[in-house]
Scaffold this motif. Structure first.
Motif, PDB file in Angstrom:
ATOM      1  N   ARG A 169       0.829  -1.208   0.000  1.00  0.00           N
ATOM      2  CA  ARG A 169       0.000   0.000   0.000  1.00  0.00           C
ATOM      3  C   ARG A 169       0.865   1.261   0.000  1.00  0.00           C
ATOM      4  N   THR A 170       1.852   1.316   0.877  1.00  0.00           N
ATOM      5  CA  THR A 170       2.698   2.501   0.989  1.00  0.00           C
ATOM      6  C   THR A 170       3.531   2.707  -0.272  1.00  0.00           C
ATOM      7  N   SER A 224       2.882   1.682  -3.326  1.00  0.00           N
ATOM      8  CA  SER A 224       2.027   2.095  -4.440  1.00  0.00           C
ATOM      9  C   SER A 224       1.710   3.583  -4.362  1.00  0.00           C
ATOM     10  N   GLU A 225       1.450   4.075  -3.161  1.00  0.00           N
ATOM     11  CA  GLU A 225       1.170   5.498  -3.005  1.00  0.00           C
ATOM     12  C   GLU A 225       2.380   6.344  -3.399  1.00  0.00           C
ATOM     13  N   GLY A 253       0.840   7.018  -6.822  1.00  0.00           N
ATOM     14  CA  GLY A 253      -0.118   8.000  -6.341  1.00  0.00           C
ATOM     15  C   GLY A 253      -1.441   7.402  -5.906  1.00  0.00           C
ATOM     16  N   ARG A 254      -1.573   6.099  -5.957  1.00  0.00           N
ATOM     17  CA  ARG A 254      -2.762   5.407  -5.490  1.00  0.00           C
ATOM     18  C   ARG A 254      -2.394   3.953  -5.221  1.00  0.00           C
ATOM     19  N   ALA A 255      -3.203   3.280  -4.415  1.00  0.00           N
ATOM     20  CA  ALA A 255      -2.879   1.919  -4.009  1.00  0.00           C
ATOM     21  C   ALA A 255      -4.028   0.980  -4.324  1.00  0.00           C
ATOM     22  N   ALA A 258      -4.678   9.554 -12.285  1.00  0.00           N
ATOM     23  CA  ALA A 258      -5.300   8.909 -11.126  1.00  0.00           C
ATOM     24  C   ALA A 258      -6.317   7.848 -11.535  1.00  0.00           C
ATOM     25  N   GLU A 275      -5.529   2.416 -12.515  1.00  0.00           N
ATOM     26  CA  GLU A 275      -5.330   1.667 -11.280  1.00  0.00           C
ATOM     27  C   GLU A 275      -4.191   0.676 -11.444  1.00  0.00           C
TER      28      GLU A 275
END
Length: 267
Positions: free
Chosen positions: A50-51, A53-54, A58-60, A99, A102
């Motif tokens: 998760r971290t 990917s952010e 910019g998104r997870a 954004a 995905e």
């Protein structure tokens, strides 16, 4: 079924799916050992994905979706195996995806592993990873310095930053023992999931731990050293460069005991 798989978003990956990835280097991943269909530190693996990917996209991908892909892969294989989950953008590298794009998930399984027996000799090399806190695939330096180290008669490489601090090894975290406490190097590095498991379980066992800068000059005063990664919570290190580290079987046993205290959970 007892086969190993390569899945893209929960489905068998085709050559067309994999061809763009074979020539790309912008992705991140986590690796784990599965025993009895369950893993240790699942929360740490999900947090890592998760971290990262952010940071990179910019998104997870939602945790539930990741867990679903893990379950699908595990259902197709034996109870004990190795699993790697890689997250990438279908837009590819050298692009800035919006954004609305995905990230996707590639899951690969293979035979279970437990790492080398050791003890290992590590060649110190000056190297600082790009995005050190992210387990990304752009790691040419790791294999390059591993090959250089083996060519010099060592088993692997240990990285030293520009300030002379030991940080990590090629695919390993480092940990040391001073006789009473576990010493974790202070430097920019990847915080391994096994490292996270061991640290929280050592807390539960009441074992002293501290984080401090460790240089090559500090090694003779230490009472033992190990490397750890997703394969194992500890392989003994007996030498880094010309500095010898004493055998520390109690330290090694302690790390394995802490790791085994972490419950196995199903995705």
């Amino acid at each position: 079924m007892t086969s190993f798989v390569v899945h893209r978003d929960g489905r068998a990956a085709t050559a067309g799916d994999l061809a763009p990835l074979a020539f790309a280097g912008y992705a991140h991943f986590t690796a784990m050992q599965v025993r009895g269909g369950r893993v240790r530190g699942l929360d740490l693996h999900l947090e890592r994905l998760r971290t990262a990917s952010e940071v990179m996209f910019g998104r997870a991908v939602a945790d539930d979706r990741i867990r679903g892909h893990l379950r699908t892969a595990l259902e197709a294989g034996p109870a004990d195996l190795s699993l790697t989950a890689t997250v990438y953008s279908p837009a590819g590298e050298f692009t800035v995806a919006g954004a609305e794009v995905e990230p996707e998930v590639l899951v690969r399984t293979g035979p279970a592993a437990s790492g080398p027996q050791g003890p290992l000799a590590l060649a110190p090399v000056e190297h600082e990873r790009t995005l050190p806190a992210v387990k990304h695939v752009g790691e040419v330096g790791k294999t390059y310095f591993l090959r250089q180290a083996v060519g010099r008669g060592f088993d692997d490489a240990a990285f030293v930053d520009r300030r002379g601090r030991l940080s990590e090894a090629s695919i390993w975290n480092l940990a040391f023992w001073d006789g009473t406490a576990v010493v974790w190097p202070e430097a920019e590095m990847l915080g391994g999931t096994t490292m996270g498991i061991v640290r929280r379980q050592l807390d539960g066992l009441g074992v002293p731990q501290r984080v401090q800068e460790v240089t090559l000059a500090d090694l003779p005063a230490l009472a033992g050293g190990v490397v750890m990664n997703s394969w194992t919570p500890g392989v003994a290190v007996h030498r880094i460069g010309s500095a010898s580290l004493p055998d520390a079987p109690d330290f090694l046993a302690l790390l394995h005991r802490a790791y085994e205290a972490e419950p196995l959970v199903a995705p």
